[in-house]
Write a protein that holds these residues in place. Structure first.
Motif, PDB file in Angstrom:
ATOM      1  N   THR A  96      22.892  57.669 -68.574  1.00 51.68           N
ATOM      2  CA  THR A  96      23.549  58.852 -68.571  1.00 51.68           C
ATOM      3  C   THR A  96      23.777  59.144 -67.204  1.00 51.68           C
ATOM      4  O   THR A  96      23.166  58.853 -66.428  1.00 51.68           O
ATOM      5  CB  THR A  96      22.899  59.946 -69.537  1.00 51.68           C
ATOM      6  OG1 THR A  96      23.659  61.048 -69.576  1.00 51.68           O
ATOM      7  CG2 THR A  96      21.531  60.402 -68.873  1.00 51.68           C
ATOM      8  N   GLN A  97      25.124  59.795 -66.643  1.00 51.29           N
ATOM      9  CA  GLN A  97      25.440  60.224 -65.365  1.00 51.29           C
ATOM     10  C   GLN A  97      24.935  61.506 -65.034  1.00 51.29           C
ATOM     11  O   GLN A  97      24.954  62.560 -65.797  1.00 51.29           O
ATOM     12  CB  GLN A  97      26.966  60.163 -65.337  1.00 51.29           C
ATOM     13  CG  GLN A  97      27.170  60.598 -63.881  1.00 51.29           C
ATOM     14  CD  GLN A  97      27.040  59.660 -62.776  1.00 51.29           C
ATOM     15  OE1 GLN A  97      27.153  58.190 -63.042  1.00 51.29           O
ATOM     16  NE2 GLN A  97      26.376  59.857 -61.528  1.00 51.29           N
ATOM     17  N   MET A 132       7.278  54.182 -72.077  1.00 52.65           N
ATOM     18  CA  MET A 132       8.662  54.757 -71.826  1.00 52.65           C
ATOM     19  C   MET A 132       8.658  54.961 -70.469  1.00 52.65           C
ATOM     20  O   MET A 132       7.625  55.501 -69.843  1.00 52.65           O
ATOM     21  CB  MET A 132       9.293  56.004 -72.766  1.00 52.65           C
ATOM     22  CG  MET A 132       8.912  55.697 -74.096  1.00 52.65           C
ATOM     23  SD  MET A 132      10.001  54.525 -74.704  1.00 52.65           S
ATOM     24  CE  MET A 132      11.695  55.144 -74.538  1.00 52.65           C
ATOM     25  N   GLY A 133       9.964  54.538 -69.849  1.00 53.10           N
ATOM     26  CA  GLY A 133      10.250  54.861 -68.581  1.00 53.10           C
ATOM     27  C   GLY A 133      11.718  55.180 -68.483  1.00 53.10           C
ATOM     28  O   GLY A 133      12.343  55.120 -69.153  1.00 53.10           O
ATOM     29  N   TRP A 134      11.504  56.166 -67.150  1.00 50.27           N
ATOM     30  CA  TRP A 134      13.218  56.447 -66.678  1.00 50.27           C
ATOM     31  C   TRP A 134      13.451  55.711 -65.371  1.00 50.27           C
ATOM     32  O   TRP A 134      12.430  55.905 -64.716  1.00 50.27           O
ATOM     33  CB  TRP A 134      13.429  58.117 -66.660  1.00 50.27           C
ATOM     34  CG  TRP A 134      13.170  58.638 -67.893  1.00 50.27           C
ATOM     35  CD1 TRP A 134      12.382  59.446 -68.682  1.00 50.27           C
ATOM     36  CD2 TRP A 134      14.465  59.032 -68.553  1.00 50.27           C
ATOM     37  NE1 TRP A 134      12.735  60.047 -69.652  1.00 50.27           N
ATOM     38  CE2 TRP A 134      14.172  59.639 -69.771  1.00 50.27           C
ATOM     39  CE3 TRP A 134      15.870  58.562 -68.316  1.00 50.27           C
ATOM     40  CZ2 TRP A 134      15.061  60.214 -70.720  1.00 50.27           C
ATOM     41  CZ3 TRP A 134      16.902  59.272 -69.555  1.00 50.27           C
ATOM     42  CH2 TRP A 134      16.364  59.989 -70.481  1.00 50.27           C
ATOM     43  N   PHE A 135      14.668  55.280 -65.328  1.00 50.57           N
ATOM     44  CA  PHE A 135      15.026  54.679 -63.983  1.00 50.57           C
ATOM     45  C   PHE A 135      16.328  55.294 -63.602  1.00 50.57           C
ATOM     46  O   PHE A 135      17.028  55.930 -64.724  1.00 50.57           O
ATOM     47  CB  PHE A 135      15.274  52.959 -64.187  1.00 50.57           C
ATOM     48  CG  PHE A 135      14.015  52.456 -64.439  1.00 50.57           C
ATOM     49  CD1 PHE A 135      13.085  52.678 -65.750  1.00 50.57           C
ATOM     50  CD2 PHE A 135      13.111  51.590 -63.414  1.00 50.57           C
ATOM     51  CE1 PHE A 135      11.829  51.903 -65.845  1.00 50.57           C
ATOM     52  CE2 PHE A 135      11.978  51.198 -63.425  1.00 50.57           C
ATOM     53  CZ  PHE A 135      11.380  51.049 -64.927  1.00 50.57           C
ATOM     54  N   ARG A 174      18.175  49.426 -59.216  1.00 51.23           N
ATOM     55  CA  ARG A 174      17.836  50.118 -60.357  1.00 51.23           C
ATOM     56  C   ARG A 174      16.415  50.528 -59.784  1.00 51.23           C
ATOM     57  O   ARG A 174      15.514  49.644 -59.539  1.00 51.23           O
ATOM     58  CB  ARG A 174      17.755  49.857 -61.630  1.00 51.23           C
ATOM     59  CG  ARG A 174      17.489  50.749 -62.856  1.00 51.23           C
ATOM     60  CD  ARG A 174      17.749  50.290 -64.255  1.00 51.23           C
ATOM     61  NE  ARG A 174      19.042  49.873 -64.366  1.00 51.23           N
ATOM     62  CZ  ARG A 174      19.662  49.479 -65.242  1.00 51.23           C
ATOM     63  NH1 ARG A 174      19.143  49.405 -66.415  1.00 51.23           N
ATOM     64  NH2 ARG A 174      21.145  49.106 -65.278  1.00 51.23           N
ATOM     65  N   GLU A 175      16.082  51.881 -59.770  1.00 49.69           N
ATOM     66  CA  GLU A 175      14.766  52.304 -59.109  1.00 49.69           C
ATOM     67  C   GLU A 175      14.077  53.343 -60.306  1.00 49.69           C
ATOM     68  O   GLU A 175      14.515  53.998 -61.026  1.00 49.69           O
ATOM     69  CB  GLU A 175      15.021  53.110 -58.110  1.00 49.69           C
ATOM     70  CG  GLU A 175      15.564  54.409 -58.020  1.00 49.69           C
ATOM     71  CD  GLU A 175      15.443  55.413 -56.813  1.00 49.69           C
ATOM     72  OE1 GLU A 175      14.855  54.844 -55.887  1.00 49.69           O
ATOM     73  OE2 GLU A 175      15.898  56.434 -56.708  1.00 49.69           O
ATOM     74  N   ASP A 228      19.667  63.014 -55.852  1.00 48.49           N
ATOM     75  CA  ASP A 228      19.356  62.455 -57.271  1.00 48.49           C
ATOM     76  C   ASP A 228      20.643  62.046 -58.027  1.00 48.49           C
ATOM     77  O   ASP A 228      20.491  61.541 -59.322  1.00 48.49           O
ATOM     78  CB  ASP A 228      18.885  63.644 -58.107  1.00 48.49           C
ATOM     79  CG  ASP A 228      17.500  64.315 -57.359  1.00 48.49           C
ATOM     80  OD1 ASP A 228      17.136  65.403 -57.116  1.00 48.49           O
ATOM     81  OD2 ASP A 228      16.484  63.420 -57.078  1.00 48.49           O
ATOM     82  N   THR A 229      21.697  62.103 -57.538  1.00 48.12           N
ATOM     83  CA  THR A 229      22.710  61.686 -58.337  1.00 48.12           C
ATOM     84  C   THR A 229      22.740  60.000 -58.450  1.00 48.12           C
ATOM     85  O   THR A 229      22.439  59.495 -57.675  1.00 48.12           O
ATOM     86  CB  THR A 229      24.090  61.828 -57.353  1.00 48.12           C
ATOM     87  OG1 THR A 229      24.212  63.397 -57.440  1.00 48.12           O
ATOM     88  CG2 THR A 229      25.190  61.209 -57.812  1.00 48.12           C
ATOM     89  N   ALA A 230      22.877  59.864 -59.774  1.00 46.98           N
ATOM     90  CA  ALA A 230      22.715  58.393 -60.389  1.00 46.98           C
ATOM     91  C   ALA A 230      23.118  58.318 -61.792  1.00 46.98           C
ATOM     92  O   ALA A 230      23.053  59.257 -62.346  1.00 46.98           O
ATOM     93  CB  ALA A 230      21.452  58.024 -59.924  1.00 46.98           C
ATOM     94  N   VAL A 231      23.050  57.121 -62.303  1.00 43.98           N
ATOM     95  CA  VAL A 231      23.246  56.970 -63.588  1.00 43.98           C
ATOM     96  C   VAL A 231      21.736  56.839 -64.199  1.00 43.98           C
ATOM     97  O   VAL A 231      20.878  55.811 -63.479  1.00 43.98           O
ATOM     98  CB  VAL A 231      23.901  55.519 -64.038  1.00 43.98           C
ATOM     99  CG1 VAL A 231      23.727  55.324 -65.582  1.00 43.98           C
ATOM    100  CG2 VAL A 231      25.340  55.751 -63.694  1.00 43.98           C
ATOM    101  N   TYR A 232      21.198  57.585 -64.961  1.00 44.69           N
ATOM    102  CA  TYR A 232      19.732  57.489 -65.596  1.00 44.69           C
ATOM    103  C   TYR A 232      19.616  56.679 -66.812  1.00 44.69           C
ATOM    104  O   TYR A 232      20.350  56.832 -67.733  1.00 44.69           O
ATOM    105  CB  TYR A 232      19.335  58.851 -65.641  1.00 44.69           C
ATOM    106  CG  TYR A 232      19.006  59.735 -64.423  1.00 44.69           C
ATOM    107  CD1 TYR A 232      19.936  59.995 -63.368  1.00 44.69           C
ATOM    108  CD2 TYR A 232      17.549  59.921 -63.871  1.00 44.69           C
ATOM    109  CE1 TYR A 232      19.886  60.580 -62.266  1.00 44.69           C
ATOM    110  CE2 TYR A 232      17.342  60.507 -62.650  1.00 44.69           C
ATOM    111  CZ  TYR A 232      18.402  60.800 -61.946  1.00 44.69           C
ATOM    112  OH  TYR A 232      18.077  61.320 -60.520  1.00 44.69           O
TER     113      TYR A 232
END
Length: 122
Positions: free
Chosen positions: A116-117, A34-37, A45-46, A90-94
């Motif tokens: 999720t924002q 699993m990953g979070w971006f 997307r990072e 860190d503001t982003a859509v995750y």
């Protein structure tokens, strides 16, 4: 087929914390890494963090190392991202993602959530 649903985003002040969750459908969750971006408008997307199938190995982007923690509960089909000492950048859509390898490349993940924002105010 795996369906992923993220939750836990919101507005937080700089220095605060949030915990994101990603719930997976199906009985094969434990067979996926699993990953979070994250993504901000106008940028690619990072990679943020990744975890292997058992949860024994984790990987982080330099920008979040020491502040974020990825974990998983295979009994609950859920992966988490604990985010501490949040910064405005860190503001982003995750997004969470599932794939065969815990890697940084978005192209190697097979399934994605809707995002999720997360907004961090200064």
């Amino acid at each position: 087929q795996v369906q992923l649903v993220e939750s836990g985003g919101g507005l937080v002040q700089a220095g605060g914390s949030l915990r994101l969750s990603c719930a997976a459908s199906g009985r094969t969750f434990s067979s996926y890494c699993m990953g979070w971006f994250r993504q901000v408008p106008g940028k690619e997307r990072e990679f943020v963090a990744a975890i292997n199938r058992s949860g024994g190995n984790t990987y982080y982007a330099d920008s979040v190392k020491g502040r974020f923690t990825i974990s998983r509960d295979n009994a609950k089909n859920t992966v988490y991202l604990q985010m501490n000492r949040l910064k405005p950048e860190d503001t982003a859509v995750y997004y969470c993602a599932a794939g065969p390898y815990p890697v940084v490349s978005t192209t190697l993940y097979d399934y994605w959530g809707q995002g999720t924002q997360v907004t961090v105010s200064s």
